[in-house]
Design a protein around this motif. Structure first.
Motif, PDB file in Angstrom:
ATOM      1  N   UNK A  12     -64.388  36.441  51.838  1.00  6.56           N
ATOM      2  CA  UNK A  12     -63.680  36.857  50.851  1.00  6.56           C
ATOM      3  C   UNK A  12     -62.145  37.044  50.975  1.00  6.56           C
ATOM      4  N   UNK A  13     -61.719  36.629  52.201  1.00  6.40           N
ATOM      5  CA  UNK A  13     -60.199  36.804  52.423  1.00  6.40           C
ATOM      6  C   UNK A  13     -59.461  35.492  51.682  1.00  6.40           C
ATOM      7  N   UNK A  14     -58.561  35.708  51.452  1.00  2.17           N
ATOM      8  CA  UNK A  14     -57.666  34.541  50.386  1.00  2.17           C
ATOM      9  C   UNK A  14     -56.192  34.582  50.876  1.00  2.17           C
ATOM     10  N   UNK A  15     -56.154  33.909  52.026  1.00  2.00           N
ATOM     11  CA  UNK A  15     -54.530  33.771  52.527  1.00  2.00           C
ATOM     12  C   UNK A  15     -53.728  33.178  51.412  1.00  2.00           C
ATOM     13  N   UNK A  16     -52.519  33.654  51.470  1.00  2.00           N
ATOM     14  CA  UNK A  16     -51.301  33.286  50.748  1.00  2.00           C
ATOM     15  C   UNK A  16     -50.169  32.819  51.327  1.00  2.00           C
ATOM     16  N   UNK A  17     -49.913  31.578  51.644  1.00  2.00           N
ATOM     17  CA  UNK A  17     -49.042  31.216  52.009  1.00  2.00           C
ATOM     18  C   UNK A  17     -48.129  30.331  50.909  1.00  2.00           C
ATOM     19  N   UNK A  18     -47.041  29.619  51.228  1.00  2.00           N
ATOM     20  CA  UNK A  18     -46.265  28.982  50.361  1.00  2.00           C
ATOM     21  C   UNK A  18     -46.832  28.002  49.492  1.00  2.00           C
ATOM     22  N   UNK A  19     -47.776  27.189  50.154  1.00  2.00           N
ATOM     23  CA  UNK A  19     -48.648  26.247  49.430  1.00  2.00           C
ATOM     24  C   UNK A  19     -49.522  27.026  48.426  1.00  2.00           C
ATOM     25  N   UNK A  20     -50.110  27.767  48.856  1.00  2.00           N
ATOM     26  CA  UNK A  20     -51.220  28.481  47.760  1.00  2.00           C
ATOM     27  C   UNK A  20     -50.460  29.295  46.808  1.00  2.00           C
ATOM     28  N   UNK A  21     -49.017  29.838  47.117  1.00  2.00           N
ATOM     29  CA  UNK A  21     -48.360  30.577  46.088  1.00  2.00           C
ATOM     30  C   UNK A  21     -48.029  29.641  45.105  1.00  2.00           C
ATOM     31  N   UNK A  34     -49.567  39.632  47.792  1.00  2.00           N
ATOM     32  CA  UNK A  34     -50.605  40.641  47.753  1.00  2.00           C
ATOM     33  C   UNK A  34     -51.221  40.561  46.532  1.00  2.00           C
ATOM     34  N   UNK A  35     -50.748  40.433  45.337  1.00  2.00           N
ATOM     35  CA  UNK A  35     -51.657  40.457  44.290  1.00  2.00           C
ATOM     36  C   UNK A  35     -52.228  39.263  43.945  1.00  2.00           C
ATOM     37  N   UNK A  36     -51.741  37.860  44.644  1.00  2.00           N
ATOM     38  CA  UNK A  36     -52.364  36.677  44.678  1.00  2.00           C
ATOM     39  C   UNK A  36     -53.500  37.026  45.253  1.00  2.00           C
ATOM     40  N   UNK A  37     -53.638  37.407  46.498  1.00  2.00           N
ATOM     41  CA  UNK A  37     -54.669  37.428  47.426  1.00  2.00           C
ATOM     42  C   UNK A  37     -55.708  38.434  46.695  1.00  2.00           C
ATOM     43  N   UNK A  38     -55.598  39.245  46.011  1.00  3.32           N
ATOM     44  CA  UNK A  38     -56.530  40.027  45.361  1.00  3.32           C
ATOM     45  C   UNK A  38     -57.326  39.124  43.971  1.00  3.32           C
ATOM     46  N   UNK A  55     -64.340  32.690  48.038  1.00  3.26           N
ATOM     47  CA  UNK A  55     -62.849  32.543  47.906  1.00  3.26           C
ATOM     48  C   UNK A  55     -62.028  31.827  49.121  1.00  3.26           C
ATOM     49  N   UNK A  56     -62.350  32.237  50.277  1.00  2.00           N
ATOM     50  CA  UNK A  56     -61.768  31.784  51.509  1.00  2.00           C
ATOM     51  C   UNK A  56     -61.746  30.070  51.642  1.00  2.00           C
ATOM     52  N   UNK A  57     -63.081  29.837  51.382  1.00  2.00           N
ATOM     53  CA  UNK A  57     -63.372  28.429  50.979  1.00  2.00           C
ATOM     54  C   UNK A  57     -62.293  27.552  50.060  1.00  2.00           C
ATOM     55  N   UNK A  58     -62.403  28.361  48.793  1.00  2.00           N
ATOM     56  CA  UNK A  58     -61.635  27.601  47.780  1.00  2.00           C
ATOM     57  C   UNK A  58     -60.119  27.631  48.333  1.00  2.00           C
ATOM     58  N   UNK A  59     -59.635  28.462  48.865  1.00  2.00           N
ATOM     59  CA  UNK A  59     -58.155  28.619  49.417  1.00  2.00           C
ATOM     60  C   UNK A  59     -58.184  27.570  50.496  1.00  2.00           C
ATOM     61  N   UNK A  60     -58.916  27.174  51.365  1.00  2.98           N
ATOM     62  CA  UNK A  60     -58.672  25.944  52.167  1.00  2.98           C
ATOM     63  C   UNK A  60     -58.774  24.789  51.827  1.00  2.98           C
TER      64      UNK A  60
END
Length: 281
Positions: free
Chosen positions: A219-228, A246-250, A260-265
């Motif tokens: 359920x972790x959703x890391x937000x780097x510049x690409x995801x942002x 922080x809000x994007x991760x939520x 969502x961690x898979x979706x992020x990757x």
């Protein structure tokens, strides 16, 4: 050497997508160091099997590559829109890696304000200086005690910059038993994240990377510049509110759900390789 059945799996996507830093490809083979052991990996696509040459047990590497994850079920759960659908369709078979917590923690502390080639080079130099020589140019990842005994000057060759002091401090906390690397396994996602962030140099994004890639917190959703950029460009209608990481991760948790961690990757990998997502969307 042994073969592991590996359907719904793509070795190249999995090791190239930016989640691990100690693998290199030569021809059809990948070579890396996992848990202090050399691993050679090749995917036989005709037989849908993963060929591994390593002293590590087969069941350990089966779990390391997360071959027990039910990808079709995960895809079905997170396939919410045309953007993620395109990423899944193009890069199906990419699996998260279940890394060792210590190596993952230090690796992602090094990843702050850096890029993948530089991270890999820095980790390689640090391992050569402080790790065990495994032969043939391979070195184990340094143990906490080895890194804890360094000063910033000792790490100059690694070119860590401002990160050097923080890494040594983190290693000292682990070596002294002040920080328990196993504790986050027993915590829920939010408690584990707060615990990791007691280490100087670990903020929201780094904590989420460590939780996703080593503590099985999907359920972790890391937000780097690409995801942002992805969230701002393609998900503005469903996001709403100020664009903080922080809000994007939520948002990622609430929108994509428990995987969502898979979706992020998948979104991260497509963006890194292709830039903007498909123009047909």
């Amino acid at each position: 050497m042994y073969n592991i059945p590996a359907s719904d799996f793509d070795l190249d996507y999995t090791l190239d997508c930016g989640q691990v830093f100690r693998w290199n490809q030569e021809g059809d083979w990948w070579h890396g160091v996992v848990k202090g052991e050399i691993v050679h990996a090749f995917q036989d696509r005709e037989t849908e099997s993963l060929i591994l040459d390593s002293r590590l047990p087969e069941d350990y590497l089966y779990r390391y590559f997360r071959l027990d994850d039910d990808l079709p079920s995960i895809f079905s759960d997170m396939d919410k829109d045309a953007y993620i659908h395109e990423a899944i369709s193009k890069y199906s078979g990419l699996r998260l890696i279940l890394q060792e917590p210590w190596e993952c923690l230090i690796s992602y502390m090094l990843a702050t304000a850096s890029n993948i080639p530089r991270i890999k080079k820095t980790i390689g130099t640090m391992s050569r200086l402080l790790g065990e020589d495994l032969g043939n140019g391979f070195f184990s990842f340094p143990e906490p005690e080895a890194l804890a005994g360094c000063c910033s000057d000792d790490l100059c060759e690694c070119r860590m910059g401002f990160r050097a002091r923080r890494l040594v401090q983190a290693a000292q906390r682990v070596a002294d038993g002040e920080f328990d690397l196993h504790a986050p396994f027993e915590m829920d996602y939010r408690e584990a994240k707060q615990y990791l962030m007691t280490i100087e140099g670990i903020g929201d994004k780094v904590a989420d990377c460590i939780l996703l890639f080593s503590y099985d917190k999907m359920e972790a959703f890391p937000v780097d510049t690409h995801v942002e950029k992805i969230v701002k460009q393609y998900y503005s209608d469903s996001f709403g509110g100020p664009y903080t990481k922080t809000k994007m991760a939520e948002w990622g948790i609430s929108y994509f759900g428990k995987y969502c961690g898979y979706a992020q990757q998948y979104l991260f990998y497509q963006r890194r390789l292709e830039g903007a997502l498909g123009t047909s969307l």
